[in-house]
Design an enzyme around this catalytic site. Sequence first.
Site, short mmCIF file in Angstrom:
data_model
loop_
_atom_site.label_atom_id
_atom_site.label_comp_id
_atom_site.label_asym_id
_atom_site.label_seq_id
_atom_site.Cartn_x
_atom_site.Cartn_y
_atom_site.Cartn_z
N SER A 82 -3.20 -12.16 -42.72
CA SER A 82 -4.44 -11.86 -42.00
C SER A 82 -5.58 -12.56 -42.73
O SER A 82 -5.41 -13.07 -43.83
CB SER A 82 -4.67 -10.36 -41.96
OG SER A 82 -4.65 -9.85 -43.28
N LEU A 83 -6.74 -12.61 -42.09
CA LEU A 83 -7.89 -13.27 -42.70
C LEU A 83 -8.81 -12.24 -43.32
O LEU A 83 -8.97 -11.14 -42.81
CB LEU A 83 -8.68 -14.05 -41.64
CG LEU A 83 -7.98 -15.26 -41.01
CD1 LEU A 83 -8.92 -15.91 -40.02
CD2 LEU A 83 -7.54 -16.25 -42.07
N LYS A 115 -13.13 -16.57 -32.51
CA LYS A 115 -12.06 -15.62 -32.83
C LYS A 115 -11.84 -14.73 -31.61
O LYS A 115 -12.63 -13.85 -31.32
CB LYS A 115 -12.47 -14.78 -34.05
CG LYS A 115 -11.39 -13.85 -34.53
CD LYS A 115 -11.80 -13.20 -35.84
CE LYS A 115 -10.73 -12.26 -36.35
NZ LYS A 115 -10.46 -11.13 -35.42
N ARG A 136 3.12 -10.53 -34.39
CA ARG A 136 2.79 -10.58 -35.80
C ARG A 136 3.44 -9.42 -36.57
O ARG A 136 3.90 -9.58 -37.69
CB ARG A 136 1.27 -10.53 -35.98
CG ARG A 136 0.86 -10.55 -37.42
CD ARG A 136 -0.65 -10.64 -37.57
NE ARG A 136 -0.98 -10.60 -38.98
CZ ARG A 136 -1.00 -9.50 -39.71
NH1 ARG A 136 -0.73 -8.34 -39.14
NH2 ARG A 136 -1.27 -9.53 -40.99
N GLU A 171 -3.14 -16.65 -30.19
CA GLU A 171 -3.57 -15.32 -29.77
C GLU A 171 -3.31 -15.14 -28.28
O GLU A 171 -3.74 -15.97 -27.48
CB GLU A 171 -5.08 -15.22 -30.06
CG GLU A 171 -5.58 -13.83 -30.26
CD GLU A 171 -5.41 -13.33 -31.70
OE1 GLU A 171 -4.77 -14.03 -32.53
OE2 GLU A 171 -5.91 -12.24 -31.98
N CYS A 403 -13.31 25.94 -14.34
CA CYS A 403 -13.57 24.74 -13.55
C CYS A 403 -15.02 24.80 -13.03
O CYS A 403 -15.44 25.81 -12.49
CB CYS A 403 -12.59 24.69 -12.37
SG CYS A 403 -12.99 23.41 -11.18
N CYS A 421 -7.85 21.82 -14.00
CA CYS A 421 -7.98 22.91 -13.04
C CYS A 421 -6.71 22.89 -12.20
O CYS A 421 -6.40 21.89 -11.56
CB CYS A 421 -9.21 22.70 -12.16
SG CYS A 421 -9.20 23.74 -10.69
N CYS A 426 -9.03 23.94 -5.02
CA CYS A 426 -10.33 23.68 -5.66
C CYS A 426 -11.14 22.68 -4.81
O CYS A 426 -10.65 21.59 -4.51
CB CYS A 426 -10.07 23.12 -7.05
SG CYS A 426 -11.53 22.50 -7.88
ZN LIG Z 1 -11.38 23.78 -9.69
#
Ligand SMILES: [Zn+2]
Length: 670
Positions: A82-83, A115, A136, A171, A403, A421, A426
């Site tokens: 790695s760099l 990069k 890698r 890359e 809820c 929920c 709902c």
């Molecule tokens: Zn609800």
Amino acid sequence: MTQDIAQRIAALADELEEHLYRYHVLDAPTISDQEFDRLLTELQTLEEAHPALKQPDSPTQRVGGTPTSDFPTVRHARPMLSLDNSYSSQDVEDFDRRVRQSLPDEAVEYVFELKIDGVALSLIYQDSVLVRAVTRGDGVQGDEITANARTIPTIPLRLRQPGIDCEIRGEVYMESSDFAQLNAQREADEEPLFANPRNSTAGSLKLQNPNLVAKRNLRFFAYWIHAEGGNQTRHSECLETLRAWGLMVPEHQRCASLADVFEHYDHYAAARADLPYEIDGVVIKVDSLNQQERLGYTAKSPRSAMAYKFPAYQARTRLLDIHLQVGRTGAVTPVAILEPVPLAGSTIARASLHNADEIRRKDIRIGDTVLIEKGGDVIPKVVEVDLSARPDDSVEYSFPNQCPSCKSPLTRDAEEAVARCDNLTCPAQLRRRLEHFASRNAMDIEGLGPAVVEQLVEQGLVKDLSDLYELDVASLGALERMGEKSAQNLLDGLARSKEQPFDRVLFALGIRHVGATVARTLARTFVSLDALCKASVEELEATHEIGPTIARSLYASLPDLPALDRMLYKLKNKAKLQFKMKAEEAAAPPSHFSGKTVVITGTLSGYSRDEAAALIESLGGKTTSSVSKNTDLLIAGEKAGSKLAKAQALDVAVLDEAAFIAQLQEAGVA
Ligand SMILES: [Zn+2]
């Protein structure tokens, strides 16, 4: 004769690779997509008929890889270091001083390189043909992902100069627009979002099915070679060589002085938002390979290069409120409402807070001054709270346990840290379900936008999906701003939606983990919700293109399906709908293949595997790729190998090609 065919196959392969190079690397295509597809089909057909003539670097390899369940670990010939990296110009000056001190009285030139924020990959070419691609990993050893790398069009399967043995590094990355599109699709499918293009690239490279990798639009920039007998003396020459061999290289400049380096850095720090891909900084490398060699390495990195990173896009603003959003499957996610602040070219008024744990860990409170951060097209996130600016009367945020829409108690999924929920009626969920049901990729119901949906739910006109189909001009007349004409438009849109095929209906129902692609696959395989509910994990997993992860989570949510099945029943009966169900369309007469799980192996002379699979499916059978105890039938062509042996060991019935064709004739399709 065979020689003619071999020549044609080689010519087609060359021509197709040339077009891929022109399209993806040069960005200057010379033929239409249609023409390209025609050539590719011709090559595929020839290769299928003459498998022995297929070359390992054939462009058909880019799409035809077989899924794999694991990636073997491979040791790198030379470690992938790695760099050293830093955000500080002082560190860059120190680096320059160290380099010049180690090379007294020598001129030093640098190469300045963008990069890319991607995933490092090592490619091995033998005699100019790509033979191996390895990630890698920890730098010493990585995962072999050759089949997936082959799907990346900017990775040449054969270099444009013959006779090269080399390792190339670079890359893999995803452009910002492809990343945004992928995340938008995942959001629509209620799948977890990728945090940034690097994450989505890494995730894509580890997909087990190369066909899916091919759809992710990955790209590759090369920045390093080690070639046997290479005669380059400078890094900048290596980049030119890579370009001549058919690879893309990152934008770069030769710099005679550090002042040059800083000037380019400032330019790209300002211009990076305009690049089609994300860069997280620049790399500064000593240009002379001989000097690089003499500078040598520390334990972790070369002394001849360093990464000079850009600061993240950040801004400070006030958090005004925390809203809870209820998704169509009941997931409740917190969103930070911010005092609008400009950041990286746009105005930010909302930021992601992920979940309750995240809020607690960072002790984020309403009224706090917060640091937000944004990269590329990612939704901004709250990085930290500025405690020095916290008001005296601030109180810890307590995540609601109800809820916000229907007040049912929220449940927590231990694995996902997501609050949910679970109330199927709902109103917030119903609204989101209706919006999804009506959306373009689902039932595509014109005139049923969020505003209309909200009124329909509020007025109690629609309590479940099937109620939509009982609406009439009179009931719609009760809605605000809904004239007779728009009411009629909506009713027409609803009527048209009854023509949608089963996979659309399945997707529109909004089952967790069932996106458009998965819905199509499921509809092809299971033909009815009833069959789907009865499927085992193994059957789901064996379904083409459904990986083990989706299969397991889908299986876990199957107990919810009977409710949806009733919904479908209501849609079809109570609302007297005639959905064009694929299952009914394809109500094939009973055949030898009806209800059977079939595996095709070896080479059939009369059909490609896909054609054979399509015929079997049209006759009510189901095809899978591997032989198991659930397999009913194996179609064994020429050179059937391990699958035939396994089928015999498991006592699975086997048809050779002649018997297969006889059955097709009996069913009237051959
Ligand atoms: Zn609800």
